[in-house]
Write an enzyme that holds these catalytic residues in place. Structure first.
Site, short mmCIF file in Angstrom:
data_model
loop_
_atom_site.label_atom_id
_atom_site.label_comp_id
_atom_site.label_asym_id
_atom_site.label_seq_id
_atom_site.Cartn_x
_atom_site.Cartn_y
_atom_site.Cartn_z
N LYS A 121 0.88 -1.18 0.00
CA LYS A 121 0.00 0.00 0.00
C LYS A 121 0.91 1.22 0.00
CE LYS A 121 -1.75 2.88 2.14
NZ LYS A 121 -1.49 4.31 1.85
N GLY B 39 6.79 4.83 8.29
CA GLY B 39 6.01 6.07 8.32
C GLY B 39 6.17 6.74 9.67
N SER B 40 5.15 7.51 10.04
CA SER B 40 5.26 8.33 11.25
C SER B 40 4.95 7.51 12.51
CB SER B 40 4.30 9.50 11.14
OG SER B 40 2.99 9.00 11.07
N GLY C 29 2.32 4.45 13.01
CA GLY C 29 2.96 3.21 13.44
C GLY C 29 2.27 2.64 14.68
N GLU D 21 9.38 1.00 10.93
CA GLU D 21 10.48 1.94 10.65
C GLU D 21 9.87 3.32 10.75
OE1 GLU D 21 13.54 1.21 10.19
OE2 GLU D 21 13.61 -0.88 9.58
N CYS E 255 13.97 10.08 7.09
CA CYS E 255 13.85 9.71 8.50
C CYS E 255 15.21 9.82 9.20
CB CYS E 255 13.31 8.31 8.61
SG CYS E 255 14.22 7.15 7.58
N GLU F 236 10.02 15.82 14.99
CA GLU F 236 10.52 15.59 13.63
C GLU F 236 9.86 16.60 12.68
OE1 GLU F 236 9.23 12.00 11.61
OE2 GLU F 236 11.27 11.70 10.88
P1 NAD Z 1 2.46 8.40 7.55
O1 NAD Z 1 2.55 7.69 8.83
O2 NAD Z 1 1.53 9.54 7.44
O3 NAD Z 1 2.01 7.40 6.38
C1 NAD Z 1 2.74 6.24 6.09
C2 NAD Z 1 1.83 5.28 5.36
O4 NAD Z 1 0.79 4.86 6.24
C3 NAD Z 1 1.13 5.85 4.13
O5 NAD Z 1 1.09 4.87 3.13
C4 NAD Z 1 -0.26 6.16 4.66
O6 NAD Z 1 -1.25 6.21 3.67
C5 NAD Z 1 -0.47 4.99 5.59
N1 NAD Z 1 -1.50 5.19 6.61
C6 NAD Z 1 -2.06 6.35 7.03
N2 NAD Z 1 -2.95 6.12 8.02
C7 NAD Z 1 -2.95 4.78 8.23
C8 NAD Z 1 -3.62 3.93 9.15
N3 NAD Z 1 -4.50 4.40 10.04
N4 NAD Z 1 -3.34 2.61 9.11
C9 NAD Z 1 -2.43 2.11 8.24
N5 NAD Z 1 -1.77 2.88 7.34
C10 NAD Z 1 -2.02 4.19 7.34
O7 NAD Z 1 3.94 8.78 7.17
P2 NAD Z 1 4.43 9.66 5.95
O8 NAD Z 1 4.02 11.06 6.23
O9 NAD Z 1 3.99 9.01 4.67
O10 NAD Z 1 6.01 9.49 6.03
C11 NAD Z 1 6.79 10.28 6.82
C12 NAD Z 1 7.21 9.54 8.07
O11 NAD Z 1 7.85 8.31 7.71
C13 NAD Z 1 8.25 10.29 8.87
O12 NAD Z 1 7.91 10.23 10.23
C14 NAD Z 1 9.54 9.53 8.59
O13 NAD Z 1 10.51 9.66 9.56
C15 NAD Z 1 9.06 8.14 8.45
N6 NAD Z 1 10.01 7.34 7.68
C16 NAD Z 1 10.76 6.39 8.32
C17 NAD Z 1 11.69 5.62 7.61
C18 NAD Z 1 12.52 4.58 8.30
O14 NAD Z 1 13.06 3.70 7.60
N7 NAD Z 1 12.65 4.61 9.62
C19 NAD Z 1 11.85 5.81 6.26
C20 NAD Z 1 11.08 6.78 5.64
C21 NAD Z 1 10.14 7.53 6.36
#
Ligand code: NAD
Length: 479
Positions: free
Chosen positions: A177, A229-230, A234, A251, A285, A381
């Site tokens: 996704k 993601g965030s 997470g 992650e 990240c 962040e």
């Molecule tokens: P986000 O958490 O908003 O979204 C990540 C993903 O989750 C997207 O595909 C989103 O559509 C999906 N999502 C949203 N709500 C959801 C839910 N309720 N249940 C399941 N999935 C859902 O993050 P973002 O804004 O896309 O990315 C930025 C964040 O990602 C930053 O915090 C960054 O640090 C982190 N990040 C971490 C790494 C790592 O390897 N540690 C790498 C890249 C980004």
């Protein structure tokens, strides 16, 4: 449809393009122009269920393929990514906003993930554990089944490859996704996989936002979840995985410290830290968010980092500048707000802080000095090209500041004294620590977070542990 077609992409389920159950679509935008690139299908929970069903049905045949054959297929994916590299980079740059050179690097990384893990497919060996004479114990590594993978928008293709390649090699099938603002390269990758011989149903891609993401993480047909993601999302994914006792790899974010010791090569440190915070417009990240600089070299460091920041060219990713726009409007507003928050908290704006006077989400590389570690701009962040510079007076204080955040993803130390640098590196609470460089490591090296930065490791051989589970078989040999 061509692999690199970007118009009107549907969902990729069971080897076929299919519309969403509601026929709904949404637009993905070019962040440099704020115009529509194309529309993609908006998956519903019903579509996620179709994708998971396809992945489940294809799982037994995929896991029972000889590992050498899985290896050949996964290796063929790497080759096809390389064949399509220019077009993939153009798609990624347009959809995400990043400069073409950086998009090309991401495509090269994506190919490397498939290549690297292809080589591991026939090396996932078990062990024989010595017991008493009348017993034989064997361990085998088995796939989980269906891996659900939820991807962010900062490295859409390479993070998809990072999870997909080890999952496939370990014998899992996959439902991906992507993030709603950057769905295109994952759809291209799905088709590349299919062309390379990945059987129907083994790789599925469902596009959309929170709804299909939540449906995937709650689905009881998913056996393993990988989320990048965030932190708040997470947490939601982990809560939902708890309902079905599904293992998760998380992650998450970072607020990463770059410690500049008094004896560091300041020019060099400023160059690395500029790369660390301004690459991909700071949307990384593991970005170098906080420069923690010895007071004796603080002013010199500020001069050098400001020179670096002001040398960056900005523009649409396709013109291949040093820095592109931020990925989407809401995020752009949030980063601008953090600059205001920093100034209200008493930080000094050394350079940047202003959007460009043109369409698109462009923010100049920004340096804030006089930052104290309890300020929001030092704790939260920002995920943009905004560096917070914090002074310190001795090594203990540097380490204390470095570790005084809720994250633990990456950190760095700059010093000419390798002993000192290594000792500080050992004290920094982070999954990755860089010495006299930033973004060290590569596809081969494990990556992941301590504390709120996540659970588990991606990349390297260790990632295969996230996609396989050990079975212990004990045999009675007693006569
Ligand atoms: P986000 O958490 O908003 O979204 C990540 C993903 O989750 C997207 O595909 C989103 O559509 C999906 N999502 C949203 N709500 C959801 C839910 N309720 N249940 C399941 N999935 C859902 O993050 P973002 O804004 O896309 O990315 C930025 C964040 O990602 C930053 O915090 C960054 O640090 C982190 N990040 C971490 C790494 C790592 O390897 N540690 C790498 C890249 C980004």
């Amino acid at each position: 449809m061509s692999v690199l077609e970007t118009t009107g992409r549907d969902l990729f389920i069971d080897g076929d393009w299919t519309t969403a159950s509601t026929d709904e679509r949404f637009a993905t935008m070019d962040p440099a122009t704020e115009t529509e690139v194309t529309t993609v299908a908006a998956a519903t929970a019903e579509d996620v269920d179709r994708a998971v069903t396809a992945a489940r049905e294809s799982a037994p045949a995929w896991r029972s393929k000889p590992p050498a054959e899985r290896s050949r297929i996964v290796r063929a994916v790497a080759d096809r990514i390389r064949d399509a590299a220019s077009e993939l980079a153009a798609i990624e740059s347009r959809d995400q906003g990043k400069p073409l050179t950086q998009a090309r690097d991401d495509v090269a990384d994506a190919a490397r993930y498939f290549e690297y893990y292809a080589g591991a497919a026939d090396k996932l060996e078990g062990e024989s554990i010595p017991l008493d004479e009348g017993s034989l114990n064997l361990t085998t590594r088995e796939p989980y089944g269906v891996s659900g993978q939820i991807i962010p928008w900062n490295f859409p293709l390479s993070i998809t490859a990072r999870g997909m390649a080890p999952a496939l090699v370990a014998g899992n099938t996959v439902v991906v996704k992507p993030a709603p603002t950057t769905p295109l390269s994952a759809l291209s990758l799905a088709e590349i996989c299919s062309d390379a011989g990945v059987p129907d149903g083994v790789v599925n891609v469902v596009t959309g936002g929170a709804e299909p993401g939540a449906a995937l993480s709650a689905h009881d047909g998913v056996d393993q979840l990988t989320f990048t993601g965030s932190v708040p999302t997470g947490e939601a994914v982990m809560r939902s995985a708890a309902e079905t006792i599904t293992p998760v790899t998380l992650e998450l974010g970072g607020k990463n410290p770059a410690i500049v010791m008094a004896d560091a090569d300041i020019d060099d440190a400023a160059r690395w830290i500029a790369t660390g915070i301004f690459t991909n417009a700071g949307q990384i990240c593991s970005a170098a968010d906080r420069a923690i600089v010895h007071e004796s070299v603080y002013d010199e460091f500020i001069d050098r980092i400001v020179d670096q920041a002001e040398s960056y060219t900005l523009g649409p990713g396709q013109d291949d500048p040093d820095m592109g726009p931020l990925n989407h409007a809401e995020h752009f507003e949030s980063v601008l707000e953090y600059v205001d928050v920093g100034l209200e908290e008493g930080a000094t704006l050394e350079t940047g802080g202003e959007p460009l006077d043109r369409d698109g989400h462009f923010l100049r590389p920004t340096v804030l000095s006089d930052v104290e570690n309890d300020m929001r701009i030092a704790q939260e962040e920002i995920f943009g090209p905004v560096l917070a510079v914090i002074p310190f007076s001795d090594r203990e204080e540097a380490v204390e500041i470095a570790n005084d955040v809720e994250f633990g993803l990456a950190g760095g130390v700059f010093s000419r004294d390798v002993k000192r640098a290594l000792n500080v590196a050992r004290d920094v609470d982070a999954g990755s620590v860089y010495v006299n460089e930033w973004f060290g490591g590569s596809v081969e090296t494990p990556f992941g977070g301590m504390a709120k930065s996540g659970i588990g490791r991606e990349k390297g051989f260790e990632a295969l542990d996230s996609y396989s589970q050990t079975k212990s078989i004990s045999v009675n040999l007693g006569e």
